[in-house]
Design a protein around this motif. Structure first.
Motif, PDB file in Angstrom:
ATOM      1  N   ALA A   7      29.007-101.673 103.790  1.00 28.23           N
ATOM      2  CA  ALA A   7      28.032-101.225 103.012  1.00 28.23           C
ATOM      3  C   ALA A   7      28.405-101.570 101.497  1.00 28.23           C
ATOM      4  N   ASN A   8      29.716-101.621 101.130  1.00 29.49           N
ATOM      5  CA  ASN A   8      30.173-102.013  99.731  1.00 29.49           C
ATOM      6  C   ASN A   8      29.784-103.306  99.713  1.00 29.49           C
ATOM      7  N   MET A   9      30.259-104.327 100.407  1.00 31.36           N
ATOM      8  CA  MET A   9      29.924-105.793 100.445  1.00 31.36           C
ATOM      9  C   MET A   9      28.414-106.106 100.296  1.00 31.36           C
ATOM     10  N   LEU A  10      27.532-105.336 101.253  1.00 26.63           N
ATOM     11  CA  LEU A  10      26.390-105.586 101.540  1.00 26.63           C
ATOM     12  C   LEU A  10      25.530-105.171 100.163  1.00 26.63           C
ATOM     13  N   ALA A  11      26.205-103.920  99.660  1.00 27.02           N
ATOM     14  CA  ALA A  11      25.318-103.573  98.389  1.00 27.02           C
ATOM     15  C   ALA A  11      25.384-104.348  97.252  1.00 27.02           C
ATOM     16  N   GLY A  12      26.740-104.654  97.341  1.00 30.96           N
ATOM     17  CA  GLY A  12      27.167-105.426  96.080  1.00 30.96           C
ATOM     18  C   GLY A  12      26.362-106.804  95.784  1.00 30.96           C
ATOM     19  N   HIS A  13      26.480-107.562  97.019  1.00 31.21           N
ATOM     20  CA  HIS A  13      25.892-108.894  97.119  1.00 31.21           C
ATOM     21  C   HIS A  13      24.506-108.784  96.748  1.00 31.21           C
ATOM     22  N   ILE A  14      23.838-107.652  97.524  1.00 35.67           N
ATOM     23  CA  ILE A  14      22.315-107.478  97.232  1.00 35.67           C
ATOM     24  C   ILE A  14      21.915-107.341  95.811  1.00 35.67           C
ATOM     25  N   THR A  15      22.923-106.493  95.102  1.00 35.13           N
ATOM     26  CA  THR A  15      22.692-106.050  93.691  1.00 35.13           C
ATOM     27  C   THR A  15      22.678-107.411  92.747  1.00 35.13           C
ATOM     28  N   LEU A  16      23.804-107.852  93.123  1.00 36.07           N
ATOM     29  CA  LEU A  16      24.069-109.398  92.245  1.00 36.07           C
ATOM     30  C   LEU A  16      22.986-110.034  92.476  1.00 36.07           C
ATOM     31  N   LYS A  17      22.369-110.383  93.568  1.00 35.43           N
ATOM     32  CA  LYS A  17      21.358-111.314  93.936  1.00 35.43           C
ATOM     33  C   LYS A  17      20.200-110.967  93.106  1.00 35.43           C
ATOM     34  N   VAL A  18      19.852-109.599  93.241  1.00 32.36           N
ATOM     35  CA  VAL A  18      18.596-108.918  92.676  1.00 32.36           C
ATOM     36  C   VAL A  18      18.581-109.155  91.188  1.00 32.36           C
ATOM     37  N   PHE A  19      19.760-108.947  90.422  1.00 33.39           N
ATOM     38  CA  PHE A  19      19.817-109.080  89.060  1.00 33.39           C
ATOM     39  C   PHE A  19      19.881-110.559  88.700  1.00 33.39           C
TER      40      PHE A  19
ATOM     41  N   SER B  97      11.492-117.729  83.539  1.00 32.25           N
ATOM     42  CA  SER B  97      10.271-118.733  83.787  1.00 32.25           C
ATOM     43  C   SER B  97       9.155-118.008  83.171  1.00 32.25           C
ATOM     44  N   MET B  98       9.157-117.043  82.297  1.00 32.66           N
ATOM     45  CA  MET B  98       8.141-116.396  81.755  1.00 32.66           C
ATOM     46  C   MET B  98       7.823-116.754  80.264  1.00 32.66           C
ATOM     47  N   GLY B  99       8.509-117.921  79.686  1.00 34.12           N
ATOM     48  CA  GLY B  99       8.476-118.235  78.281  1.00 34.12           C
ATOM     49  C   GLY B  99       9.406-117.591  77.666  1.00 34.12           C
ATOM     50  N   ALA B 100       9.371-117.771  76.090  1.00 34.73           N
ATOM     51  CA  ALA B 100      10.345-117.343  75.056  1.00 34.73           C
ATOM     52  C   ALA B 100      10.623-115.961  75.410  1.00 34.73           C
ATOM     53  N   LEU B 101       9.685-115.009  75.345  1.00 36.59           N
ATOM     54  CA  LEU B 101      10.014-113.667  75.430  1.00 36.59           C
ATOM     55  C   LEU B 101      10.974-113.362  76.698  1.00 36.59           C
ATOM     56  N   GLY B 102      10.271-113.984  77.830  1.00 34.15           N
ATOM     57  CA  GLY B 102      11.086-113.772  78.879  1.00 34.15           C
ATOM     58  C   GLY B 102      12.756-114.280  78.877  1.00 34.15           C
ATOM     59  N   ILE B 103      12.666-115.382  78.157  1.00 38.84           N
ATOM     60  CA  ILE B 103      14.237-115.875  78.193  1.00 38.84           C
ATOM     61  C   ILE B 103      14.754-115.105  77.318  1.00 38.84           C
ATOM     62  N   GLY B 104      14.420-114.518  76.172  1.00 37.08           N
ATOM     63  CA  GLY B 104      15.158-113.237  75.296  1.00 37.08           C
ATOM     64  C   GLY B 104      15.381-112.165  76.164  1.00 37.08           C
ATOM     65  N   GLY B 105      14.343-111.794  77.290  1.00 36.25           N
ATOM     66  CA  GLY B 105      14.594-110.606  78.040  1.00 36.25           C
ATOM     67  C   GLY B 105      15.514-110.769  79.121  1.00 36.25           C
ATOM     68  N   ALA B 106      15.750-112.035  79.514  1.00 37.07           N
ATOM     69  CA  ALA B 106      16.601-112.413  80.491  1.00 37.07           C
ATOM     70  C   ALA B 106      18.126-112.186  80.105  1.00 37.07           C
ATOM     71  N   ILE B 107      18.288-112.036  79.071  1.00 41.42           N
ATOM     72  CA  ILE B 107      19.684-111.719  78.521  1.00 41.42           C
ATOM     73  C   ILE B 107      20.404-110.636  79.302  1.00 41.42           C
ATOM     74  N   LEU B 108      19.594-109.670  79.246  1.00 44.06           N
ATOM     75  CA  LEU B 108      20.308-108.576  79.740  1.00 44.06           C
ATOM     76  C   LEU B 108      20.547-108.360  81.187  1.00 44.06           C
ATOM     77  N   PRO B 109      19.565-108.887  82.257  1.00 44.14           N
ATOM     78  CA  PRO B 109      20.100-108.854  83.633  1.00 44.14           C
ATOM     79  C   PRO B 109      21.426-110.099  83.643  1.00 44.14           C
ATOM     80  N   LEU B 110      21.347-111.155  82.757  1.00 41.29           N
ATOM     81  CA  LEU B 110      22.346-111.926  82.872  1.00 41.29           C
ATOM     82  C   LEU B 110      23.683-111.378  82.579  1.00 41.29           C
ATOM     83  N   ALA B 111      23.826-110.473  81.584  1.00 40.56           N
ATOM     84  CA  ALA B 111      24.837-109.600  81.048  1.00 40.56           C
ATOM     85  C   ALA B 111      25.204-108.831  82.422  1.00 40.56           C
ATOM     86  N   MET B 112      24.329-108.320  82.956  1.00 36.49           N
ATOM     87  CA  MET B 112      24.439-107.173  84.055  1.00 36.49           C
ATOM     88  C   MET B 112      25.057-108.014  85.306  1.00 36.49           C
ATOM     89  N   THR B 113      24.677-109.161  85.460  1.00 30.70           N
ATOM     90  CA  THR B 113      25.355-110.079  86.495  1.00 30.70           C
ATOM     91  C   THR B 113      26.573-110.497  86.318  1.00 30.70           C
TER      92      THR B 113
END
Lengths: 194, 249
Positions: free
Chosen positions: B178-190, B199-215
Motif C-alpha cells: 500500500a505504501n508503494m502503491l499510494a506513493g506512486h499514485i500520488t506522485l503521478k496524480v500531482f 496546457s491551460m495557458g499563462a494562468l495555468g502555467i503559474g498555477g502549475a508551480i504548486l503541484p510541481l513543488a508538491m511533486t
C-alpha cells in the motif's frame, strides 16, 4: 471496481480467452482489473519472484554474506591484533623505563658510595696529618719549654751571685770597707727571706 | 492514457509462456525482479571484490548495509537469530532495491503488487512456523499462551494471539504494497496536474508551480518511504523470527 483503463483494453487481445471472460465482467480474471488485484498475473509473478529471489538468496548466502562477513572479521581480528601488539610494545617500553630507572638509581648509589669512600679517605688522611703535626708541635713545645726552664733555672742560679757581687760593690763604694763574701751572702739570704 | 495513475502498475508480457494452462509469462514485473536482483547482487559483489582492509567508499556502503541488518537482527532476535541473516539481508536488499528502482520514471515497481509482497511475507511467516515447530515441537504453541494471564481470561487471550499471528502476513505485505502503491499514485496524480494545468495557458502555467513543488517534495518523501518500508519489513521479519527462536513470552 477500480478504474478501467483503456491501456489494459489494448493489451488484452494478446491474452485471448482471459480478455473474453473479463469483458463479460463476471470473472475476476483478466479484463479491466486494477492491476495489483488481477489474479491472472499472480502465477507468473510468484514464479519469477521465486526464481529471482531464490537466486538472490543463494548468491547472498553462498557468496556475498560470507565474503562481507570475512572482510569484517578479518578487519576485527587485525584491529585486535594491532591493539595487542601496541599493548605489548607499551609493556616493553614500560619495562625498559623501569630498567633504566633501576640502573640510574644503582649508578647514583654507586657514585655516592665512591664519593663517600673518597671523603672518608681524605678525612682519615687529614686526621693523620693533623695528629702527626700536633705531635711534632707538642714535641717542639716540650723542647722549648725544657730549654726555657733550663734558661730560667740558670738565670735564677745566677741571680744570687749577681746580687752578691752587686752588694759587695755597693758596700765597697758606700762604706769604703770591705766585706767578706760570706757576710754578703748571709745578708742576701736574709733579705730574700731564705 | 499517459495521465492515468494506474497505468504504471500495468503488467505487460514480454515473453509469453504458458504451461499447463497457467500463464507464466516473462513480464515487465519479471524483468524488474531480475533487474533488482542483478543491481543488488552486482553492487554487493563488485564493491566487495577487493576485500580491502581499508574499505573504499562503495565497499563501505556494502559493509554498512551488512552491519545495519546484522545489528537489526541481533537486537530483534538475539545472536541465535544470526542463522537467518542471509534471508533477512536478502529480503532487506531486495525490497530496498526494488523500491528504489521504482523511483525511476517509467520503471516498474515490483513491490507495488500485493502478490509479490504477500509472497515475501509468506516466506517469512512460513520460515517462522516451520522453524518454530522443527525446533520446539508443540512448545512452539506456547507462543499463543502468554504466561501470567488469569485462567478465566486465557481463552480470550489465546484467541487474540492467534488472530494477531494470522494477521501478520497480511499486515506485513499490505503495509509495503500500500505504501508503494499510494506513493506512486500520488506522485503521478500531482505530476498529472502539472501537465494539465500547464496546457491551460499563462494562468495555468503559474498555477502549475504548486503541484510541481508538491511533486518534488513527494519525490523526496518517496525516497524516504522506499528506505523506511524496506527497513520496517526487515525489522518485523526479525521480530517474527524472534518468536520462532524464543516462543515463550
Amino acid at each position: 471496481m477500480f478504474v478501467v483503463t483503456p491501456a489494459y483494453a489494448q493489451s488484452n487481445p494478446t491474452e485471448g480467452t482471459h480478455s473474453e471472460t473479463g469483458a463479460h465482467g463476471a470473472e475476476p480474471h483478466g479484463g479491466g482489473m486494477f492491476p495489483p488485484f488481477d489474479s491472472s498475473t499472480f502465477a507468473s509473478q510468484i514464479l519469477w519472484l521465486a526464481i529471482t529471489f531464490g537466486l538472490f538468496y543463494l548468491l547472498m548466502s553462498k557468496v556475498i554474506v560470507p565474503r562481507i562477513g570475512g572482510i569484517l572479521e578479518h578487519r576485527r581480528d587485525r584491529i585486535a591484533q594491532d591493539l595487542d601488539e601496541a599493548n605489548r610494545l607499551k609493556e616493553e617500553g614500560d619495562e625498559a623505563i623501569a630498567a633504566y630507572e633501576q640502573e640510574l638509581a644503582d649508578a647514583r648509589k654507586k657514585a655516592s658510595a665512591i664519593a663517600e669512600a673518597a671523603r672518608e679517605k681524605a678525612k682519615t688522611a687529614a686526621e693523620a696529618e693533623r695528629v702527626k703535626t700536633e705531635a711534632e708541635l707538642a714535641e717542639k713545645m716540650a723542647e722549648a719549654e725544657k730549654s726555657i726552664a733550663a734558661i730560667k733555672q740558670k738565670a735564677l742560679a745566677d741571680v744570687d751571685s749577681i746580687a752578691e757581687e752587686t752588694a759587695t760593690e755597693v758596700v765597697k763604694q758606700l762604706l769604703g770597707g770591705s766585706v767578706t763574701k760570706a757576710e754578703v751572702a748571709d745578708a742576701i739570704r736574709a733579705a730574700s727571706g731564705k | 492514457m499517459s495521465n492515468d495513475p494506474i497505468h504504471q502498475f500495468q503488467i505487460s508480457k514480454l515473453v509469453p509462456i504458458e504451461i499447463g494452462g497457467l500463464d507464466l509469462s516473462f513480464t515487465n514485473s519479471s524483468l524488474f525482479m531480475v533487474a533488482t536482483v542483478a543491481a543488488a547482487a552486482g553492487f554487493l559483489f563488485l564493491t566487495t571484490s577487493n576485500r580491502g582492509m581499508i574499505p573504499s567508499r562503495l565497499q563501505s556502503v556494502s559493509e554498512i548495509s551488512y552491519e545495519f541488518v546484522a545489528s537489526m537482527l541481533r537486537d530483534g532476535a538475539g545472536s541465535q537469530g544470526m542463522r537467518f541473516f542471509p534471508m533477512v539481508f536478502s529480503l532487506f536488499m531486495f525490497v530496498l532495491v526494488a523500491n528504489l528502482l521504482g523511483m525511476f520514471p517509467y520503471f516498474f515497481t515490483v513491490t507495488s503488487h500485493l502478490i509479490v509482497t504477500f509472497a515475501l511475507a509468506m516466506l517469512v511467516i512460513g520460515t517462522v512456523v516451520v522453524y518454530g515447530f522443527w525446533k520446539h515441537g508443540l512448545h512452539f504453541l506456547n507462543l499463543f499462551v502468554p504466561s501470567g494471564v488469569p485462567g478465566a481470561l486465557m481463552p480470550l487471550v489465546v484467541l487474540i494471539e492467534v488472530i494477531s499471528f494470522l494477521s501478520r502476513p497480511i499486515s506485513l505485505s499490505v503495509r509495503l504494497f500500500a505504501n508503494m502503491l499510494a506513493g506512486h499514485i500520488t506522485l503521478k496524480v500531482f505530476a498529472g496536474f502539472v501537465v494539465s494545468l500547464g496546457s491551460m495557458g499563462a494562468l495555468g502555467i503559474g498555477g502549475a508551480i504548486l503541484p510541481l513543488a508538491m511533486t518534488v517534495a513527494l519525490t523526496a518523501l518517496e525516497f524516504l518511504v522506499a528506505f523506511l518500508q524496506a527497513y520496517v519489513f526487515a525489522v518485523l521479519t526479525c521480530m517474527y523470527l524472534n518468536d520462532a527462536l524464543h516462543p515463550g513470552h
